[in-house]
Design a protein around this motif. Structure first.
Motif, mmCIF file in Angstrom:
data_model
loop_
_atom_site.group_PDB
_atom_site.id
_atom_site.type_symbol
_atom_site.label_atom_id
_atom_site.label_comp_id
_atom_site.label_asym_id
_atom_site.label_seq_id
_atom_site.Cartn_x
_atom_site.Cartn_y
_atom_site.Cartn_z
ATOM 1 N N LYS A 37 58.597 -9.315 21.081
ATOM 2 C CA LYS A 37 57.389 -8.802 21.742
ATOM 3 C C LYS A 37 56.951 -7.478 21.108
ATOM 4 O O LYS A 37 56.729 -6.473 21.779
ATOM 5 C CB LYS A 37 57.607 -8.634 23.243
ATOM 6 N N THR A 39 54.548 -5.015 18.688
ATOM 7 C CA THR A 39 53.214 -4.756 18.139
ATOM 8 C C THR A 39 53.302 -3.494 17.291
ATOM 9 O O THR A 39 53.994 -2.535 17.655
ATOM 10 C CB THR A 39 52.144 -4.550 19.245
ATOM 11 N N SER A 94 57.382 -2.280 21.923
ATOM 12 C CA SER A 94 57.928 -3.562 22.360
ATOM 13 C C SER A 94 57.909 -3.624 23.885
ATOM 14 O O SER A 94 58.300 -2.675 24.560
ATOM 15 C CB SER A 94 59.368 -3.737 21.871
ATOM 16 N N SER A 95 57.442 -4.759 24.398
ATOM 17 C CA SER A 95 57.475 -4.982 25.848
ATOM 18 C C SER A 95 58.704 -5.822 26.224
ATOM 19 O O SER A 95 58.842 -6.262 27.357
ATOM 20 C CB SER A 95 56.186 -5.679 26.300
ATOM 21 N N PHE A 96 59.623 -6.004 25.255
ATOM 22 C CA PHE A 96 60.857 -6.775 25.460
ATOM 23 C C PHE A 96 61.722 -6.108 26.536
ATOM 24 O O PHE A 96 61.933 -4.901 26.504
ATOM 25 C CB PHE A 96 61.623 -6.829 24.128
#
Length: 194
Positions: free
Chosen positions: A121, A123, A153-155
């Motif tokens: 995730k 960008t 990262s949205s991880f």
């Protein structure tokens, strides 16, 4: 001026001759680059400069003397502002790795982050500087040029260090932990935090 790290020691590429006392100056045109690198790896030379009069051509000249590996890496932040670090060979590092044939360097950086840490995730915010260091593989010295990208990262899952690459840990570090980790990191990684 460029700064190349050899065994974590600075090798400056410069078009200026300065009267310094604490490092040796070599002419890029005539230096035996392998002998210089060996001496730096053996701690016989702590820092050195390579002089070439044309600043625009200096890096090209060095690349004529030593094989180059192109790599991509990530300075990755999560939503809390923590930074993704890996721990490999007793040092804190950032995820990075070599480009594959036909791959764009941005894709290399994101792929390597994911492979080395399990974090997805991603960008890219923007491109950071390039770093340069010399390493030895299969008995040959090579110049690694790493293109760095600041990423978000949205991880939110669990990190998975890539053990087969010698990575013991992949962890998120808060700003205080980053300061501590940088004390046991590589000089070219420290440049990204200056």
């Amino acid at each position: 001026m460029y700064k190349v790290f050899v065994n974590d020691k600075p090798l400056f590429l410069t078009n200026e001759i300065q009267k310094e006392t604490d490092f040796q100056l070599f002419l890029l045109e005539s230096v035996d680059i392998e002998q210089l690198i060996i001496k730096m790896f053996q701690n016989k030379i702590q820092k050195a400069s390579l002089y070439y009069p044309d600043e625009k051509a200096i890096l090209k000249k060095l690349k004529e003397k030593i094989p180059v590996c192109k790599a991509g890496g990530g300075l990755v932040y999560n939503k809390n502002g923590d930074v993704l670090f890996i721990f490999r060979n007793g040092k804190w590092d950032l995820p990075k790795g070599g480009i594959e044939k036909g791959e764009e360097i941005e894709d290399t950086a994101m792929r390597e982050v994911e492979e080395e840490t399990g974090v997805g995730k991603l960008t890219i915010r923007h491109k950071l500087q390039k770093t340069y260091h010399v390493f030895k593989r299969n008995g040959k010295y090579k110049l690694k040029v790493t293109h760095w990208f600041e990423m978000d990262s949205s991880f939110e899952g669990i990190t998975v260090p890539q053990l087969k690459e010698g990575i013991a840990k992949a962890v998120w570090l808060n700003p205080d932990e980053v300061k501590e980790a940088l004390k046991n990191s590589f000089e070219n990684i420290k440049l990204l935090f200056e």
